[in-house]
Design a protein around this motif. Structure first.
Motif, short mmCIF file in Angstrom:
data_model
loop_
_atom_site.label_atom_id
_atom_site.label_comp_id
_atom_site.label_asym_id
_atom_site.label_seq_id
_atom_site.Cartn_x
_atom_site.Cartn_y
_atom_site.Cartn_z
N GLU A 1 -11.30 -5.40 1.78
CA GLU A 1 -9.96 -5.00 2.19
C GLU A 1 -9.84 -5.02 3.72
O GLU A 1 -8.83 -5.45 4.28
CB GLU A 1 -9.62 -3.59 1.66
CG GLU A 1 -9.55 -3.53 0.14
CD GLU A 1 -9.31 -2.12 -0.40
OE1 GLU A 1 -8.68 -1.31 0.29
OE2 GLU A 1 -9.77 -1.83 -1.52
N GLY A 2 -10.91 -4.56 4.40
CA GLY A 2 -10.89 -4.58 5.87
C GLY A 2 -10.85 -6.00 6.42
O GLY A 2 -10.20 -6.27 7.43
N MET B 1 -9.07 2.25 7.41
CA MET B 1 -9.13 2.45 5.96
C MET B 1 -8.73 3.88 5.60
O MET B 1 -8.87 4.80 6.41
CB MET B 1 -10.56 2.16 5.47
CG MET B 1 -11.05 0.76 5.78
SD MET B 1 -9.97 -0.56 5.18
CE MET B 1 -10.37 -0.53 3.44
N TYR C 1 0.82 -1.22 0.00
CA TYR C 1 0.00 0.00 0.00
C TYR C 1 0.86 1.27 0.00
O TYR C 1 0.48 2.27 -0.61
CB TYR C 1 -0.94 -0.01 1.22
CG TYR C 1 -1.78 1.23 1.30
CD1 TYR C 1 -2.71 1.54 0.30
CD2 TYR C 1 -1.64 2.12 2.37
CE1 TYR C 1 -3.47 2.69 0.36
CE2 TYR C 1 -2.41 3.28 2.43
CZ TYR C 1 -3.31 3.56 1.43
OH TYR C 1 -4.06 4.70 1.49
N SER D 1 -11.68 -4.86 -7.60
CA SER D 1 -10.89 -5.14 -6.41
C SER D 1 -11.14 -6.62 -6.07
O SER D 1 -12.29 -7.06 -6.05
CB SER D 1 -11.41 -4.22 -5.30
OG SER D 1 -11.04 -4.68 -4.04
N SER E 1 -15.60 -2.52 -1.55
CA SER E 1 -14.24 -3.02 -1.34
C SER E 1 -13.74 -2.74 0.08
O SER E 1 -12.87 -3.44 0.58
CB SER E 1 -13.29 -2.40 -2.37
OG SER E 1 -12.03 -3.03 -2.31
N VAL E 2 -14.33 -1.73 0.72
CA VAL E 2 -13.94 -1.43 2.11
C VAL E 2 -14.08 -2.67 2.98
O VAL E 2 -13.25 -2.94 3.85
CB VAL E 2 -14.77 -0.23 2.66
CG1 VAL E 2 -16.25 -0.49 2.61
CG2 VAL E 2 -14.36 0.09 4.08
N GLN F 1 -10.86 2.47 -4.05
CA GLN F 1 -11.49 3.76 -4.33
C GLN F 1 -10.44 4.85 -4.54
O GLN F 1 -10.64 5.76 -5.35
CB GLN F 1 -12.46 4.14 -3.20
CG GLN F 1 -13.75 3.33 -3.26
CD GLN F 1 -14.57 3.48 -2.01
OE1 GLN F 1 -14.30 2.85 -1.00
NE2 GLN F 1 -15.56 4.36 -2.06
N SER G 1 -11.27 3.05 0.65
CA SER G 1 -10.49 1.83 0.42
C SER G 1 -9.37 2.14 -0.56
O SER G 1 -9.39 3.18 -1.24
CB SER G 1 -11.40 0.74 -0.16
OG SER G 1 -11.88 1.14 -1.43
N GLN H 1 -7.92 -9.99 -2.11
CA GLN H 1 -7.30 -9.52 -0.86
C GLN H 1 -7.38 -10.55 0.26
O GLN H 1 -6.61 -10.50 1.21
CB GLN H 1 -7.99 -8.23 -0.37
CG GLN H 1 -7.71 -7.01 -1.20
CD GLN H 1 -8.67 -6.87 -2.33
OE1 GLN H 1 -9.52 -7.74 -2.58
NE2 GLN H 1 -8.57 -5.76 -3.05
#
Ligand SMILES: NC(=O)c1ccc[n+]([C@@H]2O[C@H](COP(=O)([O-])OP(=O)(O)OC[C@H]3O[C@@H](n4cnc5c(N)ncnc54)[C@H](OP(=O)(O)O)[C@@H]3O)[C@@H](O)[C@H]2O)c1
Length: 222
Positions: free
Chosen positions: A190-191, A111, A75, A133, A186-187, A119, A116, A136
Protein backbone atom coordinates in the motif's frame (compact mmCIF):
# COMPACT_ATOMS: atom_id res chain seq x y z
CA UNK A 1 -17.71 -18.57 -9.03
CA UNK A 2 -19.28 -15.12 -8.60
CA UNK A 3 -17.09 -12.14 -7.79
CA UNK A 4 -18.57 -8.98 -6.24
CA UNK A 5 -16.64 -5.76 -6.82
CA UNK A 6 -17.83 -3.19 -4.30
CA UNK A 7 -17.33 0.32 -5.66
CA UNK A 8 -16.91 -1.39 -9.03
CA UNK A 9 -18.36 1.70 -10.73
CA UNK A 10 -15.01 3.49 -10.25
CA UNK A 11 -11.93 3.24 -12.44
CA UNK A 12 -10.01 0.53 -10.62
CA UNK A 13 -13.08 -1.64 -10.05
CA UNK A 14 -14.12 -1.30 -13.69
CA UNK A 15 -10.68 -2.40 -14.82
CA UNK A 16 -10.82 -5.55 -12.69
CA UNK A 17 -14.41 -6.31 -13.76
CA UNK A 18 -13.37 -5.93 -17.40
CA UNK A 19 -10.58 -8.48 -17.06
CA UNK A 20 -12.45 -11.03 -14.93
CA UNK A 21 -15.62 -10.87 -17.03
CA UNK A 22 -13.49 -11.44 -20.10
CA UNK A 23 -11.99 -14.50 -18.37
CA UNK A 24 -15.51 -15.93 -17.92
CA UNK A 25 -16.34 -15.09 -14.30
CA UNK A 26 -19.81 -13.93 -13.28
CA UNK A 27 -19.46 -10.45 -11.84
CA UNK A 28 -21.69 -8.37 -9.58
CA UNK A 29 -20.80 -4.69 -9.56
CA UNK A 30 -21.69 -3.12 -6.22
CA UNK A 31 -22.60 0.52 -5.72
CA UNK A 32 -24.44 2.82 -3.34
CA UNK A 33 -26.86 3.27 -6.25
CA UNK A 34 -27.95 0.07 -8.05
CA UNK A 35 -28.95 2.02 -11.19
CA UNK A 36 -25.38 3.34 -11.46
CA UNK A 37 -24.00 -0.20 -11.09
CA UNK A 38 -26.41 -1.49 -13.75
CA UNK A 39 -25.35 1.28 -16.14
CA UNK A 40 -21.67 0.43 -15.66
CA UNK A 41 -22.48 -3.28 -16.08
CA UNK A 42 -24.17 -2.47 -19.41
CA UNK A 43 -21.24 -0.25 -20.49
CA UNK A 44 -18.66 -2.98 -19.78
CA UNK A 45 -20.85 -5.67 -21.36
CA UNK A 46 -20.96 -3.58 -24.55
CA UNK A 47 -17.22 -3.00 -24.41
CA UNK A 48 -16.68 -6.76 -24.18
CA UNK A 49 -19.01 -7.54 -27.09
CA UNK A 50 -21.97 -8.87 -25.11
CA UNK A 51 -21.02 -12.47 -24.25
CA UNK A 52 -20.24 -11.85 -20.57
CA UNK A 53 -22.06 -12.06 -17.23
CA UNK A 54 -21.93 -8.68 -15.50
CA UNK A 55 -24.78 -7.35 -13.32
CA UNK A 56 -25.22 -4.34 -11.07
CA UNK A 57 -26.56 -4.25 -7.50
CA UNK A 58 -26.19 -2.49 -4.18
CA UNK A 59 -22.91 -3.16 -2.38
CA UNK A 60 -24.77 -5.28 0.18
CA UNK A 61 -26.70 -7.38 -2.34
CA UNK A 62 -23.52 -7.92 -4.37
CA UNK A 63 -21.56 -9.02 -1.29
CA UNK A 64 -24.38 -11.36 -0.21
CA UNK A 65 -24.53 -13.14 -3.58
CA UNK A 66 -20.81 -13.55 -4.25
CA UNK A 67 -18.22 -16.17 -3.28
CA UNK A 68 -15.35 -13.67 -3.28
CA UNK A 69 -15.71 -9.96 -2.56
CA UNK A 70 -13.36 -7.27 -3.84
CA UNK A 71 -13.27 -3.77 -2.33
CA UNK A 72 -12.39 -0.81 -4.58
CA UNK A 73 -13.54 2.34 -2.79
CA UNK A 74 -11.68 5.48 -1.66
CA UNK A 75 -9.99 5.11 1.73
CA UNK A 76 -12.25 7.80 3.21
CA UNK A 77 -15.19 5.35 2.98
CA UNK A 78 -13.27 2.07 3.49
CA UNK A 79 -14.45 1.39 7.06
CA UNK A 80 -17.96 2.67 6.43
CA UNK A 81 -18.41 0.44 3.38
CA UNK A 82 -17.01 -2.62 5.17
CA UNK A 83 -19.28 -1.95 8.14
CA UNK A 84 -22.31 -2.10 5.84
CA UNK A 85 -21.37 -5.50 4.35
CA UNK A 86 -19.67 -7.10 7.36
CA UNK A 87 -22.29 -9.81 7.95
CA UNK A 88 -22.38 -10.76 4.26
CA UNK A 89 -18.60 -11.36 4.25
CA UNK A 90 -18.60 -14.08 6.93
CA UNK A 91 -16.89 -17.25 5.65
CA UNK A 92 -15.70 -15.51 2.46
CA UNK A 93 -12.49 -13.96 1.16
CA UNK A 94 -12.28 -10.17 0.95
CA UNK A 95 -9.70 -8.84 -1.51
CA UNK A 96 -8.92 -5.31 -0.39
CA UNK A 97 -7.57 -3.01 -3.14
CA UNK A 98 -7.79 0.16 -1.05
CA UNK A 99 -4.83 2.49 -0.75
CA UNK A 100 -5.01 4.59 2.44
CA UNK A 101 -4.54 7.92 0.67
CA UNK A 102 -5.28 11.07 2.61
CA UNK A 103 -5.35 14.42 0.82
CA UNK A 104 -2.16 15.96 2.22
CA UNK A 105 1.23 14.84 0.87
CA UNK A 106 -0.03 12.01 -1.33
CA UNK A 107 3.53 11.21 -2.43
CA UNK A 108 4.85 10.65 1.12
CA UNK A 109 4.16 7.26 2.74
CA UNK A 110 1.71 7.63 5.62
CA UNK A 111 -0.14 4.62 7.00
CA UNK A 112 -3.11 4.29 9.38
CA UNK A 113 -2.58 3.23 13.02
CA UNK A 114 -3.46 -0.43 12.30
CA UNK A 115 -0.50 -0.55 9.87
CA UNK A 116 -2.44 -0.63 6.60
CA UNK A 117 -5.95 -0.40 5.20
CA UNK A 118 -6.00 -4.21 4.88
CA UNK A 119 -5.16 -4.63 8.57
CA UNK A 120 -7.92 -2.17 9.43
CA UNK A 121 -10.25 -4.42 7.42
CA UNK A 122 -9.09 -7.44 9.45
CA UNK A 123 -9.74 -5.61 12.74
CA UNK A 124 -13.18 -4.53 11.59
CA UNK A 125 -14.27 -7.88 10.14
CA UNK A 126 -12.86 -10.27 12.75
CA UNK A 127 -11.64 -13.83 12.30
CA UNK A 128 -14.61 -15.08 10.30
CA UNK A 129 -13.34 -13.36 7.14
CA UNK A 130 -10.11 -14.10 5.28
CA UNK A 131 -8.62 -10.83 4.05
CA UNK A 132 -6.13 -10.47 1.22
CA UNK A 133 -4.64 -7.29 -0.18
CA UNK A 134 -3.76 -6.91 -3.89
CA UNK A 135 -3.72 -4.72 -7.03
CA UNK A 136 -2.71 -1.49 -5.22
CA UNK A 137 0.28 -1.04 -7.55
CA UNK A 138 -1.64 -1.50 -10.83
CA UNK A 139 -3.17 1.59 -12.41
CA UNK A 140 -6.62 1.11 -13.92
CA UNK A 141 -5.12 2.28 -17.22
CA UNK A 142 -3.35 -1.08 -17.50
CA UNK A 143 -6.49 -3.03 -16.65
CA UNK A 144 -8.93 -1.37 -19.04
CA UNK A 145 -7.09 -2.44 -22.14
CA UNK A 146 -6.39 -5.74 -23.83
CA UNK A 147 -2.61 -5.81 -24.14
CA UNK A 148 -0.21 -7.56 -21.77
CA UNK A 149 0.64 -5.73 -18.55
CA UNK A 150 4.25 -5.48 -17.48
CA UNK A 151 3.47 -4.48 -13.89
CA UNK A 152 3.09 -7.32 -11.42
CA UNK A 153 0.87 -7.84 -8.39
CA UNK A 154 1.96 -8.51 -4.81
CA UNK A 155 -0.62 -10.46 -2.80
CA UNK A 156 -0.59 -10.49 0.99
CA UNK A 157 -3.22 -12.12 3.16
CA UNK A 158 -4.34 -13.73 6.37
CA UNK A 159 -3.80 -17.30 5.13
CA UNK A 160 -1.87 -19.15 2.45
CA UNK A 161 -5.17 -20.52 1.13
CA UNK A 162 -6.71 -17.06 0.74
CA UNK A 163 -3.55 -15.78 -0.98
CA UNK A 164 -3.65 -18.76 -3.30
CA UNK A 165 -7.31 -18.08 -4.26
CA UNK A 166 -6.44 -14.43 -4.86
CA UNK A 167 -3.44 -15.37 -7.00
CA UNK A 168 -5.78 -17.43 -9.20
CA UNK A 169 -7.80 -14.27 -9.85
CA UNK A 170 -4.62 -12.28 -10.53
CA UNK A 171 -3.68 -14.88 -13.15
CA UNK A 172 -7.23 -14.90 -14.56
CA UNK A 173 -6.86 -11.14 -15.06
CA UNK A 174 -3.80 -11.84 -17.23
CA UNK A 175 -1.33 -10.55 -14.65
CA UNK A 176 1.68 -12.03 -12.92
CA UNK A 177 1.14 -12.28 -9.17
CA UNK A 178 3.40 -13.12 -6.24
CA UNK A 179 2.64 -14.49 -2.80
CA UNK A 180 4.08 -11.66 -0.72
CA UNK A 181 3.30 -13.16 2.65
CA UNK A 182 1.13 -12.24 5.63
CA UNK A 183 -1.33 -9.37 5.68
CA UNK A 184 1.12 -7.39 7.87
CA UNK A 185 3.24 -7.02 4.68
CA UNK A 186 0.46 -5.04 3.03
CA UNK A 187 1.98 -1.92 4.58
CA UNK A 188 4.79 -2.15 2.02
CA UNK A 189 2.48 -2.72 -0.94
CA UNK A 190 0.00 0.00 0.00
CA UNK A 191 2.89 2.37 0.81
CA UNK A 192 4.51 1.61 -2.56
CA UNK A 193 1.51 3.13 -4.32
CA UNK A 194 2.41 6.54 -2.89
CA UNK A 195 6.00 6.09 -4.14
CA UNK A 196 4.61 5.22 -7.60
CA UNK A 197 2.32 8.28 -7.54
CA UNK A 198 5.42 10.38 -6.74
CA UNK A 199 7.32 8.80 -9.65
CA UNK A 200 4.36 9.47 -11.96
CA UNK A 201 4.35 13.11 -10.89
CA UNK A 202 8.10 13.60 -11.27
CA UNK A 203 8.41 11.80 -14.59
CA UNK A 204 5.09 12.94 -16.09
CA UNK A 205 3.57 9.47 -16.32
CA UNK A 206 0.26 8.04 -15.09
CA UNK A 207 0.85 4.33 -14.77
CA UNK A 208 4.16 3.45 -13.08
CA UNK A 209 4.26 -0.06 -11.63
CA UNK A 210 6.54 -2.70 -10.17
CA UNK A 211 8.03 -5.98 -11.33
CA UNK A 212 9.87 -8.77 -9.49
CA UNK A 213 13.12 -9.97 -11.09
CA UNK A 214 15.61 -12.72 -10.30
CA UNK A 215 13.03 -15.50 -9.94
CA UNK A 216 11.08 -17.41 -12.56
CA UNK A 217 7.64 -15.85 -12.92
CA UNK A 218 4.46 -17.91 -12.61
CA UNK A 219 2.58 -18.37 -15.91
CA UNK A 220 -0.05 -15.88 -17.03
CA UNK A 221 -3.49 -17.29 -17.86
CA UNK A 222 -3.80 -15.37 -21.11
N1 LIG B 1 -7.51 4.31 -9.84
C1 LIG B 1 -6.43 3.53 -9.82
O1 LIG B 1 -5.69 3.44 -10.82
C2 LIG B 1 -6.10 2.73 -8.58
C3 LIG B 1 -4.99 1.88 -8.62
C4 LIG B 1 -4.72 1.08 -7.49
C5 LIG B 1 -5.51 1.17 -6.35
N2 LIG B 1 -6.56 2.05 -6.34
C6 LIG B 1 -7.38 2.13 -5.12
O2 LIG B 1 -8.62 1.52 -5.43
C7 LIG B 1 -9.68 2.22 -4.75
C8 LIG B 1 -10.68 2.70 -5.80
O3 LIG B 1 -10.04 3.60 -6.68
P1 LIG B 1 -10.86 4.35 -7.83
O4 LIG B 1 -9.91 5.22 -8.55
O5 LIG B 1 -11.66 3.37 -8.58
O6 LIG B 1 -11.82 5.24 -6.90
P2 LIG B 1 -13.11 6.11 -7.25
O7 LIG B 1 -13.40 6.01 -8.69
O8 LIG B 1 -12.91 7.46 -6.66
O9 LIG B 1 -14.24 5.41 -6.36
C9 LIG B 1 -14.68 4.10 -6.58
C10 LIG B 1 -16.13 3.98 -6.16
O10 LIG B 1 -16.25 4.17 -4.78
C11 LIG B 1 -17.54 4.69 -4.49
N3 LIG B 1 -17.43 5.92 -3.68
C12 LIG B 1 -16.80 7.07 -4.01
N4 LIG B 1 -16.99 8.00 -3.05
C13 LIG B 1 -17.76 7.42 -2.11
C14 LIG B 1 -18.31 7.88 -0.88
N5 LIG B 1 -18.11 9.13 -0.43
N6 LIG B 1 -19.05 7.00 -0.16
C15 LIG B 1 -19.26 5.74 -0.60
N7 LIG B 1 -18.78 5.27 -1.78
C16 LIG B 1 -18.03 6.10 -2.52
C17 LIG B 1 -18.17 5.09 -5.81
O11 LIG B 1 -19.14 4.10 -6.13
P3 LIG B 1 -20.72 4.41 -6.10
O12 LIG B 1 -20.93 5.86 -6.34
O13 LIG B 1 -21.19 3.58 -7.27
O14 LIG B 1 -21.19 3.92 -4.80
C18 LIG B 1 -17.02 5.06 -6.78
O15 LIG B 1 -17.40 4.73 -8.09
C19 LIG B 1 -9.02 3.35 -3.97
O16 LIG B 1 -8.79 2.96 -2.64
C20 LIG B 1 -7.69 3.56 -4.71
O17 LIG B 1 -6.69 4.10 -3.88
C21 LIG B 1 -6.88 2.82 -7.43
Amino acid sequence: MTIAVLGGTGNEGKGLVYRWAKAGYRILIGSRTPEKAQAVAAELTDLLGGEVAIEGATNLAAAQSANIVVLTVPYAVHSETLGMVKEALKGKILIDVTVPLVPQKVTMVQMPPAGSAAQEACELLGEGVQVTSAFQNISYEHLLQDGPVECEVLVTGTSKEARSETLKLVAAAGLIGWDAGPIENSVVVEGMTRVLIGINKQYKSTSAGIRIIGVEAPARER
